[in-house]
Each structure stands twice: as structure tokens, then as C-alpha cells.
Design a protein around this motif. Structure first.
Motif, PDB file in Angstrom:
ATOM      1  N   VAL A  24       0.523  -1.299  -0.049  1.00 16.16           N
ATOM      2  CA  VAL A  24       0.007  -0.112   0.077  1.00 16.16           C
ATOM      3  C   VAL A  24       0.927   1.106  -0.082  1.00 16.16           C
ATOM      4  CG1 VAL A  24      -2.059   1.299   1.221  1.00 16.16           C
ATOM      5  CG2 VAL A  24      -2.287  -0.931   0.992  1.00 16.16           C
ATOM      6  N   GLU A  25       2.053   0.870   0.295  1.00 13.26           N
ATOM      7  CA  GLU A  25       2.762   2.341   1.082  1.00 13.26           C
ATOM      8  C   GLU A  25       3.268   3.449  -0.514  1.00 13.26           C
ATOM      9  OE1 GLU A  25       5.401  -0.702   2.458  1.00 13.26           O
ATOM     10  OE2 GLU A  25       3.397  -0.395   2.724  1.00 13.26           O
ATOM     11  N   LYS A  26       3.783   2.285  -1.656  1.00 12.57           N
ATOM     12  CA  LYS A  26       3.999   1.963  -3.051  1.00 12.57           C
ATOM     13  C   LYS A  26       2.980   2.998  -3.907  1.00 12.57           C
ATOM     14  CE  LYS A  26       8.246  -1.434  -3.040  1.00 12.57           C
ATOM     15  NZ  LYS A  26       8.562  -2.663  -3.468  1.00 12.57           N
ATOM     16  N   SER A  27       1.760   2.983  -3.141  1.00 19.19           N
ATOM     17  CA  SER A  27       0.493   3.127  -3.679  1.00 19.19           C
ATOM     18  C   SER A  27       0.009   5.044  -3.010  1.00 19.19           C
ATOM     19  CB  SER A  27      -0.242   2.430  -4.147  1.00 19.19           C
ATOM     20  OG  SER A  27      -1.501   3.195  -4.806  1.00 19.19           O
ATOM     21  N   GLY A  28       0.796   6.296  -4.023  1.00 21.87           N
ATOM     22  CA  GLY A  28       0.717   7.804  -2.896  1.00 21.87           C
ATOM     23  C   GLY A  28      -1.039   7.071  -3.521  1.00 21.87           C
ATOM     24  N   PHE A  29      -1.275   7.011  -4.268  1.00 22.81           N
ATOM     25  CA  PHE A  29      -3.030   7.598  -4.527  1.00 22.81           C
ATOM     26  C   PHE A  29      -4.059   6.799  -2.897  1.00 22.81           C
ATOM     27  CE2 PHE A  29      -7.454   5.942  -5.651  1.00 22.81           C
ATOM     28  CZ  PHE A  29      -8.321   6.778  -5.668  1.00 22.81           C
ATOM     29  N   LEU A  30      -3.886   5.599  -2.837  1.00 19.08           N
ATOM     30  CA  LEU A  30      -4.296   4.286  -1.761  1.00 19.08           C
ATOM     31  C   LEU A  30      -3.663   4.844  -0.496  1.00 19.08           C
ATOM     32  CD1 LEU A  30      -5.884   2.643  -1.528  1.00 19.08           C
ATOM     33  CD2 LEU A  30      -4.206   0.758  -1.652  1.00 19.08           C
ATOM     34  N   SER A  31      -2.525   5.526  -0.811  1.00 18.27           N
ATOM     35  CA  SER A  31      -2.303   6.204   1.115  1.00 18.27           C
ATOM     36  C   SER A  31      -2.826   7.222   1.033  1.00 18.27           C
ATOM     37  CB  SER A  31      -0.392   6.254   0.692  1.00 18.27           C
ATOM     38  OG  SER A  31      -0.112   5.136   0.593  1.00 18.27           O
ATOM     39  N   SER A  32      -3.184   8.191   0.819  1.00 21.22           N
ATOM     40  CA  SER A  32      -4.066   9.053   0.558  1.00 21.22           C
ATOM     41  C   SER A  32      -5.712   9.534   0.732  1.00 21.22           C
ATOM     42  CB  SER A  32      -3.342  10.413   0.045  1.00 21.22           C
ATOM     43  OG  SER A  32      -3.043  10.061  -0.899  1.00 21.22           O
ATOM     44  N   PHE A  33      -5.745   8.767  -0.110  1.00 22.34           N
ATOM     45  CA  PHE A  33      -7.428   9.328  -0.915  1.00 22.34           C
ATOM     46  C   PHE A  33      -7.971   9.217   0.229  1.00 22.34           C
ATOM     47  CE2 PHE A  33     -10.818   8.276  -3.405  1.00 22.34           C
ATOM     48  CZ  PHE A  33     -11.418   9.406  -3.806  1.00 22.34           C
ATOM     49  N   PRO A  34      -8.239   7.566   0.473  1.00 19.89           N
ATOM     50  CA  PRO A  34      -9.378   7.251   1.602  1.00 19.89           C
ATOM     51  C   PRO A  34      -9.201   7.906   2.640  1.00 19.89           C
ATOM     52  CG  PRO A  34      -7.386   5.347   1.248  1.00 19.89           C
ATOM     53  CD  PRO A  34      -6.819   7.031   0.793  1.00 19.89           C
TER      54      PRO A  34
END
Length: 512
Positions: free
Chosen positions: A317-327
Motif C-alpha cells: 500500500v505504501e508504494k501507491s500514493g493514491f491509496l495512501s492518501s485518498f481514503p
């Protein structure tokens, strides 16, 4: 009522007035929580650059299961360009890193109740402000402490937790004094969404600073965020007072609007805290149980869901900036929208405060539980897992108008102490949850075992949400009442043209 008349006269003779001072307070509180949570999570990011990974980790770290085949990564952000972090200067084992990261909570759980009492007895403004600026100053000392000795770093982080532990109860105490009841949902949501925004902003900022050449790389993550905290403290000192009664630039109209829509008497000295009544209050005990369930879920998602994605689904998860911040951004948006709608429903007498609290908390609790059930049923499908995970996070935004405001409903006078007690007990799940997850998944990284983890979380969350539905109350308790005729208005008799309207509104506030 000479004290109120004197303060009202002071406000009337002020020539310079700022419209919407309560919004200035909410904005300052929002930025304060941004600082607090930026400081809290910056070490979580910086420790990757601080540790010499080559010396610490070996191939044993690559314990993954073949149960789920590698699939395409959804929402990825150009993962092929990922550059591994440079080796740092410290050789800390994974166990030592866990001690360092967990040391924050040693102090955090100790200072909650004292923070609430200090805010109620002396000054919420200074308790919140000093707690935050001490944390910022300690953050500036973190690089020096780390290079001196790991024990000193652990001590610094424990002191940061001790200082930050007083901030949440202090802010809760101030919310009870600053917010009119008809705007409590939206303004408190704005203040507390600083937690999400601070977390989201700090993670990429700390990562970028660690990869920069400023001050040698990773130390800049502590220097920049620490200096930002010191700058915020100056703003806080200038813009905020303990109550609207003492703000030098508040307008007479706004003061009357705030104080005529509150359950608290700002001009009255509090009697000794009724510990026995609090300990035997069914609505308060229901709130504690509810908060335990919410924090149990929070720590499971925060600490263990990334592990589940990495070990079971081979998706970091930490490699996806989108998934780390969007939620987090989605949860913030949902919380603000719900707060606006809730305030409007209460203002128009379309729903009682009690109904709003129970409905919003039920949507948050049961909705998040359903999302985790969907994660369990998604198996190895990464896209479905990610989608349901984000839905669970988003629907959690309803809680800002649910259980999080319950202490303000029960007793705005003692809201800081009540929050301190509930927070102390609920944050123990930060220690308990990792132990249970570790026992269930140690050397058993299988979908079957992870279903136990999420299944237990669903049961805890659903059962505690039921407790809130059946046993909570939005009615103000009688812990601070001295006579039946006590007024809930803060203004002199000459300043009450809305007296009849306020009496009509107060009927709704007292519904069970």
C-alpha cells in the motif's frame, strides 16, 4: 449578574471586531491537529531512511504466501519508477524499531485525564498550545537524540506522547465553550479532520525531505515539521482565547449567538468533579465501550491492513500514493458533508440531537463492519479488497457527528475529563490489537487466519455500536447542576431578545 454585564460592556466598547471569530478558532484548532499528527507520523516515515536496511534485513524478511497469485496493482502510481531508499546510519533491529515507534504511546496514555482536568480548571488554550509546542520542540531535538543513543530517542518520543496526550482532552474542553450547539457537528468535524489532513500531508512531505539534501536528509523531516509547529503556536497565542467571552475582537452579535445556543454556563465556577456520578453513568460507560470498538478498528486498519495487503496480496500500500492518501481525504469530505447536514437537520427541528448521534454512529460502525466483511469475502481479488477498504474508511467519516461529540452532549463543562478517561481506556487497544494479530498470524500468513483477524474486528465494532444505540444519550447530565433553575444562557438580562426562541430550541437539546 455583575460579571457578565462587565464582560458584555467590555465587548461593546471594542471598536475593532472580527466577524466569525468562532471560525477562526476552528481553523486554528484544525491547523493544531495538523501539526500534532504530522509530528506523530513523521518518524514512521523517516525511520525507513534512518535505518541501514542492508545490515538489518535479510531474506527471511520476505515471508510471503503463495496462496494468492500476484495480480495487477490497482490505482498504482508508476510503480516501475520506485527507487529503494538509501541505507541510513542506524542499525536497529525490527524489534527495536517497534519499541521506538511504540514508545510514543507510553506517555500518551498517561496524560489524558490530567490534560482534561487542567483544561477545565485553568486554561484549555494554554494546555492545548503548550502541549503542542513542547512536542514541536522535542521534534527538533529528535535527530540529536537519535545520534546520541537509542535510549534517548525512546525517551524523547515518550515525552512527545506525554505532551500530546493532553491536547485532545484540552481541545474537547474548548469545543464545549466555543461552539454553539447548532453548529457543533460541522465545526468540531473541521477541527478534528486536521488529524486526517495532517497525516496525509506529513507522509509525502517527510518522505520528500528524507530524500533531499537539506540538513543531511532525514533530519530535515524533524526540523521542518518542528519549526512549523512553533510557528503555529504563535498564531494560536494571538488568535484564540479560552472562551468567546474573553476574546477581545468578537462582536456582540456573535457572542450572543454562541452563548444563547449552548448548554454550558461559561461564567460559572465549576464545583469539584463528581467522580462517582461519572463512574456510574450508563451513557458515559456506553460511550467508553463504543470508543474502544472504534479504536480497535482504527488500529487494525492503520497497523495491520497494509501487512495483509503486502503478505497476502503482494501489494504494498505504501508504494501507491493514491491509496495512501485518498481514503483519508475521502473520509474528511464525508465527515464535513455529514456535519453540515446534521446541523441543518437539528436547526430545522427535523431530527433530535440524540437521533443524529445514534444514526451517524450506527452508519459509521455498521458500515465499516460491512466493509471489512466484504474484504474477507473478496479473497485474492486486489481490486475488490482495495475498493472495500476505501469504502470502509470513507463511511467512517460519519463518526465525527456520532460518538465523538457524545462527551460534549453529556457534560460540556467536564468534556475534557470525560474525553481523557475514554481516550485512555480506548487507546489501550493500540497495545492489545497487535498482540492478538501477531498471535493469529505468526508463521500462519493465510487467508483463513486473516479472516479471524477481520472477523474479530467486525464482532467488536458491531457489538460496541449496538451498545451506543441502546444505552447512549445526548441529554446533558446533572453532574454540574446546583439548582433546578440554573440558566444555560451566558448574557445579561438586557441581552436576551431571543429568550423565547432559545427556550424552544432547548427542548430539542434535552431529548433522550
Amino acid at each position: 449578574m455583575p460579571k457578565i454585564n462587565e464582560e458584555s460592556h467590555y465587548i461593546r466598547r471594542n471598536r475593532f471586531e472580527i466577524p466569525g471569530v468562532r471560525y477562526l478558532f476552528a481553523a486554528s484548532g484544525f491547523l493544531g491537529f495538523c501539526v500534532i499528527y504530522s509530528i506523530r507520523v513523521n518518524l514512521n516515515v523517516a525511520i525507513v531512511a534512518m535505518v541501514n536496511s542492508t545490515a538489518v534485513y535479510d531474506k527471511d524478511n520476505e515471508t510471503v504466501t503463495a496462496e494468492c497469485k500476484t495480480t495487477s496493482v490497482p490505482f498504482s502510481t508508476n510503480s516501475t519508477s520506485y527507487v529503494p531508499p538509501k541505507d541510513g546510519e542506524f542499525i536497529w533491529s525490527p524489534q527495536m524499531q517497534g519499541v521506538i515507534l511504540g514508545s510514543f504511546y507510553y506517555g500518551y496514555c498517561v496524560s489524558q485525564v490530567p490534560g482534561g482536568r487542567l483544561a477545565e480548571m485553568y486554561s484549555g488554550k494554554w494546555v492545548f498550545g503548550i502541549g503542542t509546542v513542547i512536542t514541536a520542540l522535542l521534534t527538533l531535538l529528535t535527530p540529536l537524540a537519535a545520534r546520541c543513543h537509542v535510549g534517548l530517542l525512546i525517551a524523547i518520543r515518550s515525552l512527545e506522547g506525554l505532551a500530546q496526550g493532553i491536547t485532545m482532552p484540552a481541545m474537547h474542553s474548548m469545543l464545549g465553550r466555543w461552539l454553539p450547539d447548532c453548529e457543533k457537528n460541522i465545526l468540531s468535524t473541521i477541527v478534528y479532520t486536521g488529524i486526517n489532513i495532517g497525516t496525509v500531508a506529513a507522509m509525502p512531505l517527510a518522505g520528500a525531505l528524507c530524500n533531499s539534501d537539506w540538513f543531511g536528509g532525514w533530519p530535515s523531516a524533524f526540523y521542518v515539521i518542528g519549526l512549523f509547529g512553533c510557528a503555529w503556536f504563535i498564531l494560536w497565542c494571538i488568535c484564540v482565547t479560552d472562551t468567546p467571552l474573553t476574546h477581545p475582537f468578537i462582536s456582540h452579535k456573535e457572542l450572543k449567538y454562541i452563548t444563547s445556543n449552548q448548554k454550558i454556563e461559561l461564567n460559572r465556577e465549576l464545583p469539584p468533579i463528581p467522580w462517582k456520578k461519572i463512574a456510574t453513568s450508563v451513557p458515559f460507560l456506553a460511550l467508553i465501550i463504543t470508543q474502544v470498538g472504534q479504536d480497535w478498528t482504527f488500529y487494525t486498519i492503520l497497523n495491520d491492513l497494509p501487512t495483509y495487503f503486502a503478505t497476502m496480496l503482494h501489494f504494498k500500500v505504501e508504494k501507491s500514493g493514491f491509496l495512501s492518501s485518498f481514503p483519508y481525504l475521502l473520509q474528511t469530505t464525508v465527515g464535513i458533508i455529514v456535519g453540515l447536514v446534521a446541523d441543518e437537520l437539528i436547526r430545522r427541528n427535523l431530527a433530535t440531537t440524540n437521533f443524529i448521534r445514534k444514526f451517524c454512529n450506527s452508519v459509521s460502525g455498521f458500515g465499516t463492519a460491512l466493509g471489512l466483511i466484504a474484504v474477507i469475502l473478496s479473497g485474492c481479488d486486489v481490486t475488490l479488497n482495495v475498493t472495500f477498504f476505501m469504502c470502509s474508511m470513507a463511511i467512517g467519516g460519519f463518526c465525527y457527528s456520532g460518538y465523538m461529540l457524545a462527551t460534549l452532549d453529556l457534560s460540556p463543562e467536564y468534556a475534557g475529563t470525560l474525553m481523557g478517561i475514554a481516550n485512555t481506556i480506548s487507546n489501550l487497544t493500540g497495545f492489545i490489537v497487535p498482540l492478538i494479530v501477531g498471535a493469529l498470524t505468526d508463521h500462519q500468513q493465510t487467508l483463513h487466519q486473516w479472516r479471524y483477524v477481520f472477523g474479530i474486528t467486525v464482532l467488536v465494532l458491531a457489538s460496541t455500536t449496538f451498545v451506543f444505540v441502546f444505552f447512549s444519550s445526548a441529554k446533558k447530565q446533572d453532574w454540574t447542576e446546583t439548582t433546578p433553575s440554573n440558566s444555560v444562557l451566558i448574557a445579561s438580562s438586557k441581552e436576551l431578545p431571543f429568550h423565547a426562541a432559545v427556550n424552544a430550541l432547548s427542548v430539542d437539546f434535552d431529548f433522550n
